[in-house]
Design a protein around this motif. Structure first.
Motif, short mmCIF file in Angstrom:
data_model
loop_
_atom_site.label_atom_id
_atom_site.label_comp_id
_atom_site.label_asym_id
_atom_site.label_seq_id
_atom_site.Cartn_x
_atom_site.Cartn_y
_atom_site.Cartn_z
N THR A 73 59.33 34.15 -60.45
CA THR A 73 59.11 32.75 -60.10
C THR A 73 60.11 31.87 -60.84
OG1 THR A 73 56.73 33.18 -59.91
CG2 THR A 73 57.42 30.88 -60.00
N ASP A 74 60.72 30.96 -60.09
CA ASP A 74 61.52 29.89 -60.67
C ASP A 74 60.62 28.66 -60.71
OD1 ASP A 74 63.20 27.81 -61.32
OD2 ASP A 74 64.80 28.40 -59.96
N HIS A 75 60.20 28.24 -61.88
CA HIS A 75 59.23 27.16 -62.00
C HIS A 75 59.82 25.79 -61.77
CE1 HIS A 75 55.55 29.35 -63.27
NE2 HIS A 75 56.45 30.28 -63.56
N LEU A 76 61.11 25.71 -61.48
CA LEU A 76 61.70 24.46 -61.02
C LEU A 76 61.57 24.29 -59.51
CD1 LEU A 76 64.97 24.02 -63.11
CD2 LEU A 76 62.98 22.51 -63.08
N ASP A 77 61.10 25.31 -58.84
CA ASP A 77 60.95 25.29 -57.38
C ASP A 77 59.47 25.13 -57.05
OD1 ASP A 77 60.73 25.77 -54.67
OD2 ASP A 77 62.16 27.44 -54.67
N PRO A 78 59.03 23.94 -56.66
CA PRO A 78 57.60 23.74 -56.39
C PRO A 78 57.04 24.69 -55.34
CG PRO A 78 58.72 21.62 -56.54
CD PRO A 78 59.80 22.69 -56.54
N ASN A 100 51.72 27.49 -70.40
CA ASN A 100 53.02 26.94 -70.00
C ASN A 100 54.02 27.22 -71.11
OD1 ASN A 100 53.02 25.80 -67.39
ND2 ASN A 100 51.81 24.06 -68.11
N ASP A 101 54.77 28.30 -70.97
CA ASP A 101 55.73 28.70 -71.99
C ASP A 101 57.16 28.69 -71.44
OD1 ASP A 101 56.43 29.77 -74.64
OD2 ASP A 101 56.89 31.62 -73.57
N ILE A 102 57.37 28.06 -70.31
CA ILE A 102 58.71 28.05 -69.71
C ILE A 102 59.64 27.26 -70.62
CG2 ILE A 102 60.02 27.63 -67.61
CD1 ILE A 102 56.68 26.96 -66.85
N TRP A 103 60.83 27.82 -70.86
CA TRP A 103 61.79 27.19 -71.76
C TRP A 103 63.19 27.38 -71.20
CZ3 TRP A 103 64.02 23.93 -74.54
CH2 TRP A 103 64.93 24.22 -75.55
N ALA A 130 62.59 22.65 -69.64
CA ALA A 130 61.57 22.59 -70.69
C ALA A 130 60.42 21.64 -70.38
CB ALA A 130 62.22 22.16 -72.01
N VAL A 131 60.65 20.67 -69.51
CA VAL A 131 59.64 19.64 -69.25
C VAL A 131 59.20 19.64 -67.79
CG1 VAL A 131 59.12 17.18 -69.37
CG2 VAL A 131 60.56 18.23 -71.14
N GLU A 132 60.14 19.55 -66.89
CA GLU A 132 59.81 19.47 -65.47
C GLU A 132 59.06 20.71 -65.00
OE1 GLU A 132 62.26 19.01 -61.26
OE2 GLU A 132 63.07 18.07 -63.07
N THR A 133 59.46 21.87 -65.48
CA THR A 133 58.78 23.11 -65.09
C THR A 133 57.30 23.09 -65.45
OG1 THR A 133 59.45 24.11 -67.19
CG2 THR A 133 60.84 24.57 -65.26
N HIS A 134 56.99 22.56 -66.63
CA HIS A 134 55.59 22.50 -67.07
C HIS A 134 54.79 21.59 -66.16
CE1 HIS A 134 56.05 24.14 -71.40
NE2 HIS A 134 57.14 24.46 -70.72
N ALA A 135 55.37 20.44 -65.81
CA ALA A 135 54.66 19.50 -64.94
C ALA A 135 54.43 20.10 -63.55
CB ALA A 135 55.46 18.20 -64.83
N ILE A 136 55.44 20.76 -63.00
CA ILE A 136 55.30 21.39 -61.68
C ILE A 136 54.21 22.46 -61.71
CG2 ILE A 136 56.46 22.91 -60.03
CD1 ILE A 136 59.06 21.38 -60.70
N SER A 138 51.65 22.89 -63.85
CA SER A 138 50.32 22.33 -64.03
C SER A 138 49.83 21.64 -62.75
CB SER A 138 50.31 21.34 -65.20
OG SER A 138 50.47 22.02 -66.43
N HIS A 139 50.71 20.93 -62.08
CA HIS A 139 50.34 20.24 -60.84
C HIS A 139 49.72 21.20 -59.84
CE1 HIS A 139 50.64 17.40 -57.47
NE2 HIS A 139 51.09 18.42 -56.76
N HIS A 140 50.33 22.37 -59.70
CA HIS A 140 49.84 23.31 -58.70
C HIS A 140 48.70 24.19 -59.22
CE1 HIS A 140 52.69 22.45 -55.52
NE2 HIS A 140 53.67 22.41 -56.41
N ALA A 141 48.68 24.49 -60.51
CA ALA A 141 47.70 25.44 -61.04
C ALA A 141 46.38 24.81 -61.46
CB ALA A 141 48.31 26.19 -62.23
N LEU A 142 46.38 23.55 -61.84
CA LEU A 142 45.17 22.97 -62.41
C LEU A 142 44.00 22.88 -61.44
CD1 LEU A 142 46.55 20.28 -64.86
CD2 LEU A 142 45.68 22.58 -65.35
N PRO A 143 44.20 22.61 -60.16
CA PRO A 143 43.03 22.62 -59.27
C PRO A 143 42.31 23.97 -59.27
CG PRO A 143 44.84 21.46 -58.22
CD PRO A 143 45.41 22.09 -59.46
N LEU A 144 43.04 25.06 -59.33
CA LEU A 144 42.40 26.37 -59.38
C LEU A 144 41.73 26.57 -60.73
CD1 LEU A 144 41.80 29.13 -58.19
CD2 LEU A 144 44.09 29.89 -58.89
#
Length: 304
Positions: A73-78, A100-103, A130-136, A138-144
């Motif tokens: 997974t590339d966590h910069l790709d929503p 969220n350990d993406i760096w 380091a930042v945008e990946t975490h937000a992306i 969390s946005h998709h994972a938190l509802p689950l």
């Protein structure tokens, strides 16, 4: 219990190596099913061009007693992150722990280089990783994660809120990235706490990651050989130590007491009683403040 997280499902985003791998393995050792993600696979390396792969991490999780599942997974790709979460939902129907350990920024920053002299493209790429990946993520994972009460989000950074609040960290971009992740945990704590979940920021100490060991020209078996050149490296810890911190948090029925807080592996070891692989309890951030940063000679007595 030997497997306190049996039946629990975790996602460790950024688990190819270092702290991410250590956290994934220790969650597996506690019995969890762990999805591990990253961009380095057995068929394709990331720009890091290192040998560690997410498939290797998944195998280590399974060997430790859990179930490791590797998902490139590339966590910069929503779209990729959305597909990852949909897969977890389809296969497990739940998500109990999100790490969220993406760096991915080691090759993108220059030490003690002011903003106007730093490569701008590298600095902006670092912030995205380091930042945008975490937000992306969390946005998709938190509802689950919120579907079942008691979920845990761990935002992994470098440095505690107290330490980073008082100290300039490496350069503008690095400092901003690591402080931003601390604030993410604080903000998520406000958004998740009333909804039955917990968010924390967590930092390892001086980590004996694969890249750090290579940089010092040593292996885990002989890491103390590096002390002649860097004496304060004596306070260092394995990636499994912060992994045990995550496993302890995930198994704690009262984990909500930490909501929104900045935590460290060494600090949590004093609370939960876990140790590093060698049986010690290194407390790196206290050591840095009281020994290294005051100019005292290296001496870990009372700190590990």
């Amino acid at each position: 219990m030997s497997a306190p997280l049996k039946g629990k499902v975790a996602l460790v985003a950024g688990a190819t190596r270092g702290a991410g791998r250590g956290m994934a393995v220790e969650l597996g050792a506690a019995g969890a099913t762990v999805y591990v993600t990253g961009r380095s696979t057995r068929s394709r390396r990331s720009e890091y061009d290192r040998p560690e792969t997410i498939e290797d991490t998944a195998d280590l999780v399974t060997e430790a007693g859990g179930q490791g599942i590797a998902v490139p997974t590339d966590h910069l790709d929503p779209a990729q992150v959305r597909a990852l979460v949909e897969r977890i939902d389809g296969e497990q129907g739940r998500l109990d722990v999100l790490v969220n350990d993406i760096w991915g920024g080691e090759k993108l920053f220059a030490w003690d280089t002011p903003l106007w002299e730093h490569d701008l493209d590298h600095g902006l790429r670092l912030l995205r990783l380091a930042v945008e990946t975490h937000a992306i993520t969390s946005h998709h994972a938190l509802p689950l994660l919120l579907r079942h009460p008691g979920g845990l989000v761990v935002e992994v950074t470098d440095g505690t809120a107290d330490y980073n609040g008082d100290n300039y960290r490496v350069n503008f971009f690095y400092d901003l990235a690591k402080t931003s992740v601390l604030r993410m945990a604080f903000a998520l704590g406000h958004e998740l706490g009333s909804r039955g979940a917990t968010a924390v920021a967590l930092t390892p100490g001086w980590l004996r990651s694969e890249m750090m060991l290579d940089g010092f020209g040593v292996r885990e078996e002989n890491w103390r050989d590096a002390l002649e050149r860097v004496p304060h490296f004596a306070i260092s810890e394995t990636p499994r130590y912060v992994g045990r911190a995550v496993a302890a948090l995930a198994a704690d029925p009262d984990v909500a007491r930490w909501n929104g807080q900045s935590l460290s592996s060494g600090g949590l070891a004093q609370v939960y009683g876990f140790t590093d692989l060698d049986g010690s309890r290194p407390d790196a951030w206290r050591y840095l403040v009281e020994v290294q940063d005051t100019g005292k000679p290296a001496d870990t007595s009372g700190y590990r």
